[in-house]
Design a protein around this motif. Sequence first.
Motif, PDB file in Angstrom:
ATOM      1  N   PRO A 476       0.765  -1.298   0.087  1.00 40.26           N
ATOM      2  CA  PRO A 476       0.090  -0.214   0.051  1.00 40.26           C
ATOM      3  C   PRO A 476       1.005   1.274  -0.198  1.00 40.26           C
ATOM      4  N   SER A 477       0.365   2.350  -0.731  1.00 38.37           N
ATOM      5  CA  SER A 477       0.982   3.574  -0.560  1.00 38.37           C
ATOM      6  C   SER A 477       0.901   4.127   0.693  1.00 38.37           C
ATOM      7  N   LYS A 478       1.615   5.360   1.358  1.00 41.19           N
ATOM      8  CA  LYS A 478       1.334   5.784   2.541  1.00 41.19           C
ATOM      9  C   LYS A 478       0.360   7.047   2.325  1.00 41.19           C
ATOM     10  N   PRO A 479      -0.706   6.941   2.976  1.00 42.61           N
ATOM     11  CA  PRO A 479      -1.729   8.156   2.586  1.00 42.61           C
ATOM     12  C   PRO A 479      -1.054   9.684   3.111  1.00 42.61           C
ATOM     13  N   LYS A 480      -1.142  10.626   2.395  1.00 43.81           N
ATOM     14  CA  LYS A 480      -0.938  11.965   2.959  1.00 43.81           C
ATOM     15  C   LYS A 480      -2.272  12.835   3.224  1.00 43.81           C
ATOM     16  N   ILE A 481      -2.056  13.895   3.951  1.00 44.22           N
ATOM     17  CA  ILE A 481      -3.284  14.658   4.268  1.00 44.22           C
ATOM     18  C   ILE A 481      -3.821  15.588   3.151  1.00 44.22           C
ATOM     19  N   ILE A 482      -2.803  15.944   2.390  1.00 45.30           N
ATOM     20  CA  ILE A 482      -3.252  16.782   1.262  1.00 45.30           C
ATOM     21  C   ILE A 482      -2.624  16.089  -0.028  1.00 45.30           C
ATOM     22  N   LYS A 483      -3.204  15.923  -0.956  1.00 47.33           N
ATOM     23  CA  LYS A 483      -2.623  15.558  -2.276  1.00 47.33           C
ATOM     24  C   LYS A 483      -3.160  16.242  -3.761  1.00 47.33           C
ATOM     25  N   LEU A 484      -2.277  16.291  -4.433  1.00 45.80           N
ATOM     26  CA  LEU A 484      -2.807  17.111  -5.837  1.00 45.80           C
ATOM     27  C   LEU A 484      -3.220  15.813  -6.684  1.00 45.80           C
ATOM     28  N   PHE A 485      -4.322  15.881  -7.413  1.00 50.97           N
ATOM     29  CA  PHE A 485      -4.515  14.735  -7.986  1.00 50.97           C
ATOM     30  C   PHE A 485      -5.057  15.023  -9.467  1.00 50.97           C
ATOM     31  N   GLY A 486      -5.022  14.090 -10.450  1.00 47.78           N
ATOM     32  CA  GLY A 486      -5.576  14.542 -11.835  1.00 47.78           C
ATOM     33  C   GLY A 486      -6.286  13.167 -12.169  1.00 47.78           C
ATOM     34  N   GLU A 487      -7.137  13.098 -13.268  1.00 43.73           N
ATOM     35  CA  GLU A 487      -7.609  12.088 -13.640  1.00 43.73           C
ATOM     36  C   GLU A 487      -8.014  11.845 -14.991  1.00 43.73           C
ATOM     37  N   LEU A 488      -7.970  10.975 -15.862  1.00 46.31           N
ATOM     38  CA  LEU A 488      -8.619  11.102 -17.258  1.00 46.31           C
ATOM     39  C   LEU A 488      -9.544  10.009 -17.128  1.00 46.31           C
ATOM     40  N   GLY A 489     -10.712  10.162 -17.931  1.00 48.65           N
ATOM     41  CA  GLY A 489     -11.739   9.324 -17.939  1.00 48.65           C
ATOM     42  C   GLY A 489     -12.044   8.910 -19.529  1.00 48.65           C
ATOM     43  N   SER A 526      -7.230  14.147   3.076  1.00 47.30           N
ATOM     44  CA  SER A 526      -7.378  12.778   3.831  1.00 47.30           C
ATOM     45  C   SER A 526      -7.127  12.676   5.213  1.00 47.30           C
ATOM     46  N   THR A 527      -7.679  11.873   5.764  1.00 47.29           N
ATOM     47  CA  THR A 527      -7.407  11.683   7.289  1.00 47.29           C
ATOM     48  C   THR A 527      -5.928  10.850   7.461  1.00 47.29           C
ATOM     49  N   ALA A 528      -5.497  10.395   6.475  1.00 51.02           N
ATOM     50  CA  ALA A 528      -4.009   9.964   6.468  1.00 51.02           C
ATOM     51  C   ALA A 528      -3.804   8.806   7.486  1.00 51.02           C
ATOM     52  N   LYS A 529      -4.680   8.091   7.627  1.00 45.08           N
ATOM     53  CA  LYS A 529      -4.644   6.983   8.643  1.00 45.08           C
ATOM     54  C   LYS A 529      -4.306   5.744   8.033  1.00 45.08           C
ATOM     55  N   GLN A 530      -3.574   4.675   8.630  1.00 46.37           N
ATOM     56  CA  GLN A 530      -3.397   3.418   7.986  1.00 46.37           C
ATOM     57  C   GLN A 530      -4.220   2.325   8.784  1.00 46.37           C
ATOM     58  N   PRO A 531      -4.653   1.170   8.278  1.00 44.30           N
ATOM     59  CA  PRO A 531      -4.896   1.057   6.852  1.00 44.30           C
ATOM     60  C   PRO A 531      -6.043   1.770   5.988  1.00 44.30           C
ATOM     61  N   LEU A 532      -6.934   2.145   7.002  1.00 42.18           N
ATOM     62  CA  LEU A 532      -8.176   2.823   6.365  1.00 42.18           C
ATOM     63  C   LEU A 532      -8.234   4.309   6.484  1.00 42.18           C
ATOM     64  N   SER A 533      -8.445   5.021   5.529  1.00 40.78           N
ATOM     65  CA  SER A 533      -8.444   6.347   5.614  1.00 40.78           C
ATOM     66  C   SER A 533      -9.726   6.932   4.665  1.00 40.78           C
ATOM     67  N   PHE A 534     -10.260   8.058   5.114  1.00 38.77           N
ATOM     68  CA  PHE A 534     -11.460   8.699   4.625  1.00 38.77           C
ATOM     69  C   PHE A 534     -10.934   9.982   3.799  1.00 38.77           C
ATOM     70  N   TYR A 535     -11.521  10.246   2.910  1.00 39.78           N
ATOM     71  CA  TYR A 535     -10.898  11.420   1.960  1.00 39.78           C
ATOM     72  C   TYR A 535     -12.030  11.991   1.127  1.00 39.78           C
ATOM     73  N   ALA A 536     -11.913  13.363   0.818  1.00 39.58           N
ATOM     74  CA  ALA A 536     -12.796  13.965  -0.036  1.00 39.58           C
ATOM     75  C   ALA A 536     -11.891  15.007  -1.154  1.00 39.58           C
ATOM     76  N   ALA A 537     -12.436  15.007  -2.298  1.00 32.11           N
ATOM     77  CA  ALA A 537     -11.624  15.783  -3.332  1.00 32.11           C
ATOM     78  C   ALA A 537     -12.310  16.560  -4.304  1.00 32.11           C
ATOM     79  N   PRO A 538     -12.450  17.800  -4.092  1.00 28.93           N
ATOM     80  CA  PRO A 538     -13.062  18.654  -5.051  1.00 28.93           C
ATOM     81  C   PRO A 538     -12.253  18.895  -6.405  1.00 28.93           C
ATOM     82  N   PHE A 539     -12.912  19.040  -7.432  1.00 32.57           N
ATOM     83  CA  PHE A 539     -12.123  19.167  -8.652  1.00 32.57           C
ATOM     84  C   PHE A 539     -12.798  19.968  -9.743  1.00 32.57           C
TER      85      PHE A 539
END
Length: 679
Positions: A476-489, A526-539
């Motif tokens: 698993p990757s290590k969760p971080k509190i703030i991430k920049l993310f991009g997505e193509l669909g 993100s809450t950045a907790k392991q192994p379960l974290s919650f997140y919200a991502a406005p875009f």
Amino acid sequence: MKWWICLGLCVCSMWAKPKPQWVESKICEQEHCAIGQASKQEGETSAIARALKELRLSLNTSVQAEYEQSTDESGQSVANERVRIYAGAHNIGYKILDRYEDSKYLYIKLQYDPSKKLVKEAPAPEFRELDNLEKLCQDSKLDGYYCVHLGNAYHKGELELAKNDKLALKYYKKACLMGTLEGCVLAGEIALKESKKSAQWYFSHACENGYGLACAKSAGLEELVRKRLDLYALGCKLNDSTSCAYLGEIYALGLANLQANHAKAKDFYKQSARLDPYGDGAVLLLGESNFDPASMQRLCDHNNARACALLGQQKQDSSLLQKAFSLGSAQAAYFLALQARDKARDNFLTHSCEIGVRNDFTKACEALGDTLLASDKARAQDYYATSCNHLFYEASACQKLYDLSPDKCENESVCVSLASEQDPALALSSAVDSIIDDDSPLDPTLTPKPSQKKSPESTFEKVDSTPKSTAKALPPSKPKIIKLFGELGLGGVGAMRFPEIKGMHKILDDEAMSFAGSARLGIELSTAKQPLSFYAAPFIELAWQGLFSAEDFAREKERDDDKSDEESGRVSALLFGSGIQAGVQYKIYRAYGIVNYLANFSKLSRDISVPLRDMLGVGFGVGIELSSMRLGVQYLYQSYTYHTGYIYSDRHSSILVLDSTSKARSGAHGVFLTIGFGF
């Protein structure tokens, strides 16, 4: 009166014997030579004992020689019984080359002499060897070497003593704490029968203080492949022949994610053979060239267990296999198991597995798994895991383990490739994570770290012997509190129903799938907790949406205007807006809900006016996060709003009219494949 004293001192100094060069430099010019120093109060015995200690270390423990009491130039015996005990316990014959003494110290120069033999006269009746060993063991100036001999006496049942490993451990431990690192290794061997944790402390203590053999012993108990590899590298640097031989095997086979390098392997074999001409390195070096039975027999004659096992298997000679088995060969136990049946076979395999996992042989563990597979599947999996997740693994054991329980397959050299056959993304995950996580490359130039001497009891709690793994197939990757993310669909939208175009039902009810694509950029909290974290991502989002066939539209126009040219392709809309994702991440797995709103800002497409006003999407998605890369699938129900009025072609005067009496709204189901990143 004073001048007489001065004159006397001057005369004495003139007649005093000058110090020999070997006393000044403490260096012997002769081969296999050692120098011992002791105060006059300690006596010549202590000087001889210390010289013997140095001599033994330089010769290593493989020297097999008979010995006798040393004699002076007149042939008279000058070494007392205490020295004889020391020489006898070390099995070293020697002769005294030179002596020197000054006002404070005695110096003895000794040389190894295998031709010497112990005098056969019995010791004097009042002399008891055991009592003298006890006294010598208490002498801290001798660094605990006699404690090792006393421990050997109890461990082997010598000096008319019954075997007693408890007392043997007591004296080995005492020797260890007094600074005799050989005692640490011997203590660890006995402690291993009861506690792996205790044994690992003894081995680690001796290894950290510069005893190469202890590094190899410590590696044998280490669960982590990378740490085991580093211990062999350190042991080889500390001149342990077994560690060098195992390093050669690692490079020859390309283990531990190292590139196979036979030239480097051969160099390690040669280094091992130089340290011990009759050790495993010499056997493996023979295997690099050709299997010479005569050379292998010579190594077997010098009690090399591996040589006897390989030679016995080639010749199908059970006596050679039995000899190798008695010398502790895991290979010999496995070969004997192939010739045995039922319980005897299982006993040989169990013995081979137990010895082999602490060295370089795990084939017997796999064979035990094969034996138990039909009757006890859980134990079979454990044996397959023991063989597969080892530095010296059996690839076939990994395949069997993966077929039964993929989660237990933790060998990154094999299990990831097995997993990637079913999901190629896993191979990418492992490759990226191995680059990120691998911060301790093999360094053969490692030097032993200085450490303070501590008792085993005071440091046991610092040793963690529970199995671990750094080679998970899906790290698993290590969760971080703030991430920049991009997505193509990219996906398809089906069952799209437009508002009725007056009298044109074929276009209205078109249910052919339309393609759609989107690009999103946002910030994830993100809450950045392991192994379960919650997140919200406005875009924010830019999207392209196919609407209907321009060709069908053109045909409908031709009914009113025969001069119109036929259009081709699909009428599409370009939209811009924003949205939010919110969900949970468990290890690498993600599940979330999604809402987005997009407004159309394109007016023409294929020279046809675009009727779409906006779009509201609601749905959910699932995916995996492999290091910084994300892969997933999304479902969206998209609700469309249209302008009422006209649809027209910019190149023609004819128009089609959207029926304003109907609701200018429709809906469609969309499925999208997504790929993205998160930093």
